[in-house]
Design an enzyme around this catalytic site. Structure first.
Site, PDB file in Angstrom:
ATOM      1  N   CYS A  11       0.815  -1.219   0.000  1.00  0.00           N
ATOM      2  CA  CYS A  11       0.000   0.000   0.000  1.00  0.00           C
ATOM      3  C   CYS A  11       0.853   1.276   0.000  1.00  0.00           C
ATOM      4  O   CYS A  11       1.615   1.526   0.936  1.00  0.00           O
ATOM      5  CB  CYS A  11      -0.946   0.017   1.208  1.00  0.00           C
ATOM      6  SG  CYS A  11      -1.906   1.543   1.289  1.00  0.00           S
ATOM      7  N   LYS A  38      -9.865  -9.283   5.358  1.00  0.00           N
ATOM      8  CA  LYS A  38      -9.672  -8.337   6.462  1.00  0.00           C
ATOM      9  C   LYS A  38     -10.150  -8.952   7.771  1.00  0.00           C
ATOM     10  O   LYS A  38     -11.308  -9.384   7.860  1.00  0.00           O
ATOM     11  CB  LYS A  38     -10.464  -7.060   6.193  1.00  0.00           C
ATOM     12  CG  LYS A  38      -9.963  -6.295   4.975  1.00  0.00           C
ATOM     13  CD  LYS A  38     -10.846  -5.094   4.678  1.00  0.00           C
ATOM     14  CE  LYS A  38     -10.494  -4.518   3.331  1.00  0.00           C
ATOM     15  NZ  LYS A  38     -11.448  -3.520   2.857  1.00  0.00           N
ATOM     16  N   VAL A  51      -6.312   0.675   4.974  1.00  0.00           N
ATOM     17  CA  VAL A  51      -5.044   0.975   5.636  1.00  0.00           C
ATOM     18  C   VAL A  51      -4.476   2.229   4.967  1.00  0.00           C
ATOM     19  O   VAL A  51      -4.800   2.481   3.798  1.00  0.00           O
ATOM     20  CB  VAL A  51      -4.053  -0.213   5.508  1.00  0.00           C
ATOM     21  CG1 VAL A  51      -4.490  -1.383   6.344  1.00  0.00           C
ATOM     22  CG2 VAL A  51      -3.826  -0.634   4.052  1.00  0.00           C
ATOM     23  N   SER A  65      -4.000   8.545   5.509  1.00  0.00           N
ATOM     24  CA  SER A  65      -2.549   8.776   5.572  1.00  0.00           C
ATOM     25  C   SER A  65      -2.189  10.242   5.835  1.00  0.00           C
ATOM     26  O   SER A  65      -1.261  10.536   6.592  1.00  0.00           O
ATOM     27  CB  SER A  65      -1.882   8.302   4.277  1.00  0.00           C
ATOM     28  OG  SER A  65      -2.404   8.980   3.149  1.00  0.00           O
TER      29      SER A  65
HETATM   30  N1  LIG Z   1      -7.329   8.001   1.336  1.00  0.00           N
HETATM   31  C1  LIG Z   1      -6.738   6.857   1.982  1.00  0.00           C
HETATM   32  C2  LIG Z   1      -6.498   5.781   0.962  1.00  0.00           C
HETATM   33  C3  LIG Z   1      -6.030   4.480   1.606  1.00  0.00           C
HETATM   34  C4  LIG Z   1      -6.274   3.294   0.676  1.00  0.00           C
HETATM   35  O1  LIG Z   1      -6.900   3.421  -0.378  1.00  0.00           O
HETATM   36  N2  LIG Z   1      -5.776   2.114   1.119  1.00  0.00           N
HETATM   37  C5  LIG Z   1      -6.051   0.924   0.356  1.00  0.00           C
HETATM   38  C6  LIG Z   1      -4.812   0.048   0.188  1.00  0.00           C
HETATM   39  S1  LIG Z   1      -3.532   0.844  -0.706  1.00  0.00           S
HETATM   40  C7  LIG Z   1      -7.067   0.081   1.115  1.00  0.00           C
HETATM   41  O2  LIG Z   1      -6.928  -0.120   2.294  1.00  0.00           O
HETATM   42  N3  LIG Z   1      -8.101  -0.394   0.414  1.00  0.00           N
HETATM   43  C8  LIG Z   1      -9.108  -1.191   1.000  1.00  0.00           C
HETATM   44  C9  LIG Z   1      -9.418  -2.429   0.215  1.00  0.00           C
HETATM   45  O3  LIG Z   1      -8.630  -2.781  -0.672  1.00  0.00           O
HETATM   46  O4  LIG Z   1     -10.417  -3.058   0.514  1.00  0.00           O
HETATM   47  C10 LIG Z   1      -5.431   7.285   2.683  1.00  0.00           C
HETATM   48  O5  LIG Z   1      -4.826   8.284   2.244  1.00  0.00           O
HETATM   49  O6  LIG Z   1      -5.046   6.656   3.677  1.00  0.00           O
END
Ligand SMILES: N[C@@H](CCC(=O)N[C@@H](CS)C(=O)NCC(=O)O)C(=O)O
Length: 218
Positions: A11, A38, A51, A65
């Site tokens: 990620c 998850k 995450v 983040s």
């Molecule tokens: N806007 C969020 C984006 C975080 C994000 O998109 N994380 C992805 C992994 S890179 C995630 O957890 N996705 C959930 C999933 O795949 O179900 C941040 O900046 O933290």
């Protein structure tokens, strides 16, 4: 203060926080989860099911983040964000562009057809063109000082270089300033150390699992 960062190894958003924590030399632990399965404890603490999450002193959990990075920046001086409100707002704006560009980059990685790929590619490079124009003389976004913009963009640039090695992008080749900035960032121990040693292999097997067009034309 005990900091636990909930992570998924590929990620880029987690990686932004890892870079910030390493840069500030703040001790933290990483807990990896499998996003395809998850665990319930994660769903209970992650309101968006994404995450990174940062658990502080085994209690409060932060998500997003940029929010995590700004919190770490505020509680672990010296600050990486500019003091001037306008400059700070400008940095936040470019971090947001970085988030959108990461989403385009992801779409490009998983695109199943040339049309989807071309649309994601165009959206990504349109944003990168604006970023190239906003980047000054370097070496970092804000000149001599590393900032949260550098921490937020480094994961995007790291992936750009890897993807470029699989399927060369003439438009990436043409962004001379961004590539110079990328080279500076990749040399930093906090950036190099923000991913596992087998990161390139992990990314390649992810692309392969997704049937990525990037691999098909390699
Ligand atoms: N806007 C969020 C984006 C975080 C994000 O998109 N994380 C992805 C992994 S890179 C995630 O957890 N996705 C959930 C999933 O795949 O179900 C941040 O900046 O933290």
């Amino acid at each position: 203060m005990k900091l636990e960062l909930i992570s998924f190894p590929l990620c880029p958003f987690v990686q932004r926080s890892v870079i910030t924590l390493l840069h500030k030399e703040v001790p933290f632990t990483l807990t990896h989860i499998d996003l395809a399965h998850k665990p319930q404890w994660f769903m209970d603490i992650s309101p968006l099911g994404k995450v990174p999450c940062l658990r502080i002193d085994e209690g409060t959990v932060l998500f997003e983040s940029q929010v995590i990075n700004e919190y770490v920046d505020e509680v672990c001086p010296p600050p990486l964000h500019p003091q001037d409100p306008l400059e700070r707002a400008r940095h936040r704006a470019w971090i947001t562009l970085g988030s959108e560009a990461l989403s385009d980059q992801f779409q490009m990685m998983i695109a199943q057809g040339e049309e989807h790929f071309t649309a994601a590619h165009r959206q990504l490079f349109d944003k990168l063109g604006h970023l190239e124009a906003a980047y000054g003389r370097g070496p970092f976004f804000a000149g001599e000082k590393f900032s949260l913009v550098d921490a937020a963009l480094a994961p995007l640039f790291m992936r750009m270089e890897i993807l470029h090695s699989l399927r060369p992008f003439p438009r990436w080749e043409a962004l001379a300033s961004l590539r110079r900035w990328t080279a500076v960032l990749m040399e930093l121990p906090e950036v190099a150390g923000s991913v596992t040693a087998n990161f390139v292999e992990l990314l390649q097997s992810y692309l392969s699992e997704k049937g990525s067009l990037l691999l098909r034309s390699a």
